[in-house]
Design an enzyme around this catalytic site. Structure first.
Site: not given
Ligand code: ADP
Ligand code: MG
Length: 539
Positions: A65, A98-99, A390
């Site tokens: 996270d 957040t990322t 989240d």
């Molecule tokens: P954040 O802290 O930004 O939420 P995450 O590690 O949760 O970071 O990643 C979010 C990103 O991963 C988003 O751009 C989302 O569209 C993408 N994402 C989530 N699940 C999938 C998936 N199954 N396939 C491709 N991209 C995904």
């Molecule tokens: Mg996320």
């Protein structure tokens, strides 16, 4: 970080003050922003890596996270701190993304560096970025689709997307729990708030033992073994003060010279405690939830009166209980009456992993629930808590904006292409800034592609060509299968406002950073980067 070239101690600044001006200051800040943003980049998406952070006390945090990682990194440089704030703010506002927000901010600052090299003034860059951000928000909104509380499947998909790759094999069952929790608390007309869902961690068992409880759970033991453990129709008194006799200074000074006097003193204390308990009894309460301590003797009297009690309950729980049960938090026992009591259909104590916990279920206000999170270790519990938080944030966000987007970088690609077309209509130097902004959006699908072992450039090229036709607007990186695919058709979706909030706040932070052209750091070293040049190179 070589800033010594431009170190000056102005005559009006104290001895030892470090000062970086103009370009040096800007470059230094850009370097820090890039380093911090790079440090979380590899965690993005379901195939993102975890980070293990060890603090000075030796405590270990393993997390994926962004906000957590940045918080634990204890970044000292003010620019780094701004990015930590950005992540925290994104978390507070929309609970997810957040990322992404930090990656975008880092990208904007990094692209700005190239523009600065071309002698484009920061104010032009900022202007272009702001125009681009406004347009981007419109474009994201244009391609979003509607969602309401009745679309349970879509809500589940949003929860799952937010969780995939995090709570591993249990993400699906946890997503169900999250959506059930939100459906339960959405009964009222009032706006949903994340704190209506309490997450109570209890070590032991595993994630699949996690349950949704219709009410509030306290990790508290009933204070006396003879108190009732199962109460139907609980009448609840919330006490904000201690049920103890405070040893005030004057009392402590009383000179006790004879056994009789001592006895009289004890009798008096006993009498006072008895009176306090009698007062509680007179309200008709059968459950006492106390924010502070409860004296042993008071515990005994309460038990005799058939009242169940727990003590040292956190203030946030007391406040939640007040809203859920309708009780008033009492600060002066003397003034309390039956009117101040709250209620719950079922109050009971149950052993979970060997410890007693108190369940306050079926409260008159049904909009408070608890997710009783189980897991084999502190680490698993902590990370699952963040993952669930989240997902709760994502689902509530999607309901607040009423809109969602296809995930996997599909919306970023789409908006990036549109921004490039928009840039052409602007011309001038701002055009370059808007194009740079568009490039920054591509970092999200690029990073996702890399995490899936795909070639980032090839992937972007194929996605762009797909997106030429609006029918393919859902095409993004299918990280799990290592290919590009229509993410909407795969039900991999995310809330609109998580995306737009990330854009808005990342742009604001980039602007703040670009506006600074003078760093004056005091002798304490505050305001200086703690990271050395080596750390920067590694990131
Ligand atoms: P954040 O802290 O930004 O939420 P995450 O590690 O949760 O970071 O990643 C979010 C990103 O991963 C988003 O751009 C989302 O569209 C993408 N994402 C989530 N699940 C999938 C998936 N199954 N396939 C491709 N991209 C995904
Ligand atoms: Mg996320």
């Amino acid at each position: 970080m070589n800033s010594s070239g431009n170190q000056t101690s102005g005559a009006f600044l104290p001895e030892g003050t470090k000062r970086d001006k103009g370009k040096d200051a800007q470059r230094l800040n850009i370097l820090v922003a890039k380093a911090v943003s790079n440090s979380v980049k590899s965690t993005l998406g379901p195939r993102g890596m975890d980070k293990m952070l060890v603090n000075e006390m030796g405590d270990v945090t393993i997390s994926n996270d962004g906000a957590t990682i940045l918080k634990e990194m204890a970044i000292e440089h003010p620019i780094g701190k701004m990015l930590v704030e950005l992540a925290k703010n994104q978390d507070d506002e929309v609970g997810d993304g957040t990322t992404s927000a930090v990656i975008i901010a880092g990208g904007l600052v990094s692209k700005a560096e190239n523009l600065l090299d071309e002698n484009i003034h920061p104010s032009i860059i900022i202007k272009g970025y702001k125009m681009a951000a406004d347009k981007a928000v419109d474009y994201f909104t244009d391609i979003s689709e509607n969602i309401t509380i009745t679309d349970k499947q879509a809500l589940l998909d949003i929860a799952k997307t937010s969780m995939t790759g995090k709570a591993s094999e249990y993400s699906s069952s946890l997503a169900n729990i999250v959506v059930d929790a939100i459906l339960k608390i959405s009964k009222s007309k009032k706006e949903l708030e994340r704190d209506q869902i309490k997450i109570e961690q209890k070590i032991g068992g595993n994630l699949s033992d996690t349950k949704l409880i219709d009410g509030i759970v306290l990790d508290k033991e009933v204070v006396h073994s003879e108190m009732p453990k199962d109460i139907k129709s609980g009448k609840i008194l919330l006490l904000g003060t201690a049920l103890e006799i405070k040893e005030t200074e004057t009392e402590a000074k009383i000179q006790i010279t004879s056994p009789e006097q001592l006895q009289a003193f004890i009798d008096q204390e006993e009498e006072q405690l008895k009176e306090m308990v009698d007062k509680i009894v007179s309200t008709g309460a059968n459950v006492l939830i106390c924010q502070k301590g409860i004296d042993d003797l008071a515990q005994h009297y309460l038990a005799k009166a058939g009242i169940t009690a727990v003590r040292r309950v956190r203030q946030t729980d007391i406040e939640r209980l007040a809203k859920a049960t309708g009780a008033k938090i009492i600060s002066r026992l003397k003034d309390s009456s039956s009117k101040d009591l709250g209620s719950a259909e079922h109050v009971y104590s149950k052993k979970i992993a060997g410890d007693d916990m108190l369940f306050i279920e079926k409260c008159p206000n049904p909009n408070f629930v608890t997710i009783l999170l189980r897991g084999a270790s502190e680490q698993i519990l902590a990370e699952s808590d963040r993952t669930i938080t989240d997902a709760v944030g994502a689902v509530i966000s999607s309901l607040k904006s009423g809109k969602f987007l296809a995930a996997g970088g599909s919306s970023e690609i789409d908006v990036s292409l549109k921004l490039k077309n928009f840039a052409k209509t602007i011309g001038g130097r701002e055009q370059l800034a808007i194009e740079a902004f568009a490039d920054v959006l591509d970092i999200i699908p690029k990073t996702l592609a890399e995490s899936a072992g795909l070639d980032a450039i090839d992937t972007i090229v194929s996605l762009r060509s797909k997106h030429q036709d609006p029918i393919n607007k859902g095409f993004g990186v299918d990280v799990v299968n290592g290919t590009i695919a229509d993410m909407k058709k795969k039900n991999i979706i995310e809330p609109l406002n998580v995306k737009t909030q990330a854009i808005i706040s990342a742009t604001e932070v980039a602007e703040l950073i670009l506006r600074i052209d003078d760093i004056i750091a005091g002798q304490s070293g505050r305001g200086q980067a703690r990271m050395g040049p080596q750390d920067m190179a590694e990131m």
